[in-house]
Design an enzyme around this catalytic site. Structure first.
Site, PDB file in Angstrom:
ATOM      1  N   HIS A 123       6.031  -0.295   5.178  1.00 47.94           N
ATOM      2  CA  HIS A 123       5.898   1.145   5.368  1.00 47.94           C
ATOM      3  C   HIS A 123       7.237   1.836   5.644  1.00 47.94           C
ATOM      4  O   HIS A 123       7.394   3.032   5.396  1.00 47.94           O
ATOM      5  CB  HIS A 123       4.939   1.348   6.556  1.00 47.94           C
ATOM      6  CG  HIS A 123       4.525   2.749   6.802  1.00 47.94           C
ATOM      7  ND1 HIS A 123       3.600   3.405   6.026  1.00 47.94           N
ATOM      8  CD2 HIS A 123       4.932   3.645   7.747  1.00 47.94           C
ATOM      9  CE1 HIS A 123       3.436   4.634   6.489  1.00 47.94           C
ATOM     10  NE2 HIS A 123       4.238   4.803   7.524  1.00 47.94           N
ATOM     11  N   HIS A 174       5.427   6.338   3.388  1.00 51.43           N
ATOM     12  CA  HIS A 174       5.453   4.995   2.795  1.00 51.43           C
ATOM     13  C   HIS A 174       6.231   5.071   1.468  1.00 51.43           C
ATOM     14  O   HIS A 174       5.858   5.833   0.574  1.00 51.43           O
ATOM     15  CB  HIS A 174       4.035   4.484   2.547  1.00 51.43           C
ATOM     16  CG  HIS A 174       3.995   3.027   2.235  1.00 51.43           C
ATOM     17  ND1 HIS A 174       3.403   2.101   3.053  1.00 51.43           N
ATOM     18  CD2 HIS A 174       4.531   2.331   1.195  1.00 51.43           C
ATOM     19  CE1 HIS A 174       3.559   0.890   2.517  1.00 51.43           C
ATOM     20  NE2 HIS A 174       4.244   1.007   1.383  1.00 51.43           N
TER      21      HIS A 174
END
Ligand code: H2U
Ligand code: ZN
Length: 358
Positions: A123, A174
């Site tokens: 992420h 992300h």
């Protein structure tokens, strides 16, 4: 007024031969005070996995599908795609050239597919924080998608782009990009093909091959280069720290690069984006995109195409001051204060080691 014209102090316009447009440059204004909007900087220190993220491996997306536990890149069809594969054909009514309505109210139906491409399962790992091998893997994913759409569809163009950072309207931190495949050639690449075509007709050479030669003769706008690619602030840049990654050889698309050229491209993308982040010690926002041959080219397009990538970052003089194209720029033409050469100096002056990895 007498004296010699000074490109670092006197206002002038620069021509963009790729889009046949002009930019006003006002270098004497770089000292003006700023009391406008300050943007919040993006928070570094995101977790490697976010259970609420729609793009993290194993998580449920907004419309219900579950992401696989992917380990490198992950491509899926956008759940809110801007174009659809299936829809009725559009037929313009009253197709009579003399009819004012059909002359002025033109439309085209357009079909296509939109993809989201996650760069990494992590992420918090943006391009500048990825290894060259990991970026190469992203390039391979783009190449495979280009080949797949070329073989499986009659759509014209695959526009690959990344919106990075909340100020660019990116909805999720992300690391990901998008690829929109459309039945028509979108306006920006279409403008470029028109310019490449008329330059070739006039001079017999490729505009971007010639531009690469000019920039290498006097490298004041070159930020970094390797054997296969150059990253530079174009002479006609609009955004303060806009850059162009240009293939040194006349190569039409990603699929035409050798493994060595792909490694070189990954290397340059990594180094350029690290420099961007280091410039204001922040995760540097931008819209970036690839321009290359259409997947289904018409006429001379595959000969004319010269692979390049545009980076359009909105930041002006620090991590918290963004540039908007307003006023004269909306109604007249784009304008910049910092010259392209000064911007290149600034990007060259920062280190090539990411500030978070020191
Ligand atoms: P941005 O590059 O603007 O952040 O776009 C992320 C895309 O991800 C956006 O186009 C898509 C949005 O439609 N998306 C999904 O397809 N599924 C989701 O569950 C969330 C976001
Ligand atoms: Zn995530």
């Amino acid at each position: 007024m007498t004296g010699t014209f000074d490109f670092n102090n006197d206002s002038h316009r620069r021509y963009n031969p790729l889009t046949d447009s002009w930019v006003l440059v006002s270098p004497h204004r770089t000292q003006r005070p700023w009391q406008g909007q300050q943007e919040k900087t993006s928070a570094d220190g995101l977790p490697e996995y976010d259970p609420t993220c729609y793009l993290c491996p194993g998580n449920v997306r907004a419309t219900g599908p579950v992401n696989p536990k992917y380990e490198s890149t992950f491509v899926f069809v956008n759940d809110y795609a801007a174009v659809k594969v299936d829809q009725p054909p559009y037929e313009q009514s009253g197709a009579d050239d003399d009819d004012l309505k059909s002359r002025l109210l033109q439309a085209q139906g357009t079909r296509g597919t939109c993809f989201v491409i996650c760069f990494s399962p992590k992420h918090n790992v943006t391009l500048p924080l990825m290894s060259v091998a990991e970026i190469e893997n992203v390039l391979d994913t783009w190449t495979a998608l280009y080949e797949k759409m070329k073989t499986e569809t009659t759509f014209r163009y695959l526009q690959i782009f990344e919106n990075k950072g909340a100020v660019m309207g990116c909805s999720n931190p992300h690391p990901h990009c998008q690829a929109w495949c459309t039945e028509n050639l979108p306006s920006e690449p279409a403008k470029e093909f028109t310019s490449l075509r008329s330059y070739k007709a006039q001079h017999g050479t490729c505009l971007l091959c010639d531009y690469a030669i000019v920039e290498q003769q006097d490298p004041i706008r070159i930020v970094i280069q390797n054997e296969s690619f150059i990253a530079l602030v174009p002479f006609w840049a609009v955004w303060p720290f806009e850059t162009l990654i240009l293939a040194k050889s006349h190569t039409a698309s990603l699929v035409d690069f050798s493994p060595k050229q792909k490694t070189d491209l990954a290397d340059l993308v990594q180094k350029l984006t690290i420099r961007y982040d280091n410039l204001f010690q922040t995760s540097f926002p931008y819209s970036m995109g690839l321009h290359q041959a259409p997947i289904n080219p018409l006429q001379d397009e595959s000969q004319l195409a010269h692979f390049h990538m545009h980076f359009y970052p909105p930041l002006l003089r620090g991590a918290t001051v963004r540039k908007f194209l307003v006023g004269f720029e909306m109604l007249g033409e784009p304008q910049r204060d910092l010259t392209a050469e000064q911007a290149a100096d600034r990007i060259r002056a920062v280190e090539e080691v990411h500030y978070l990895l020191k």
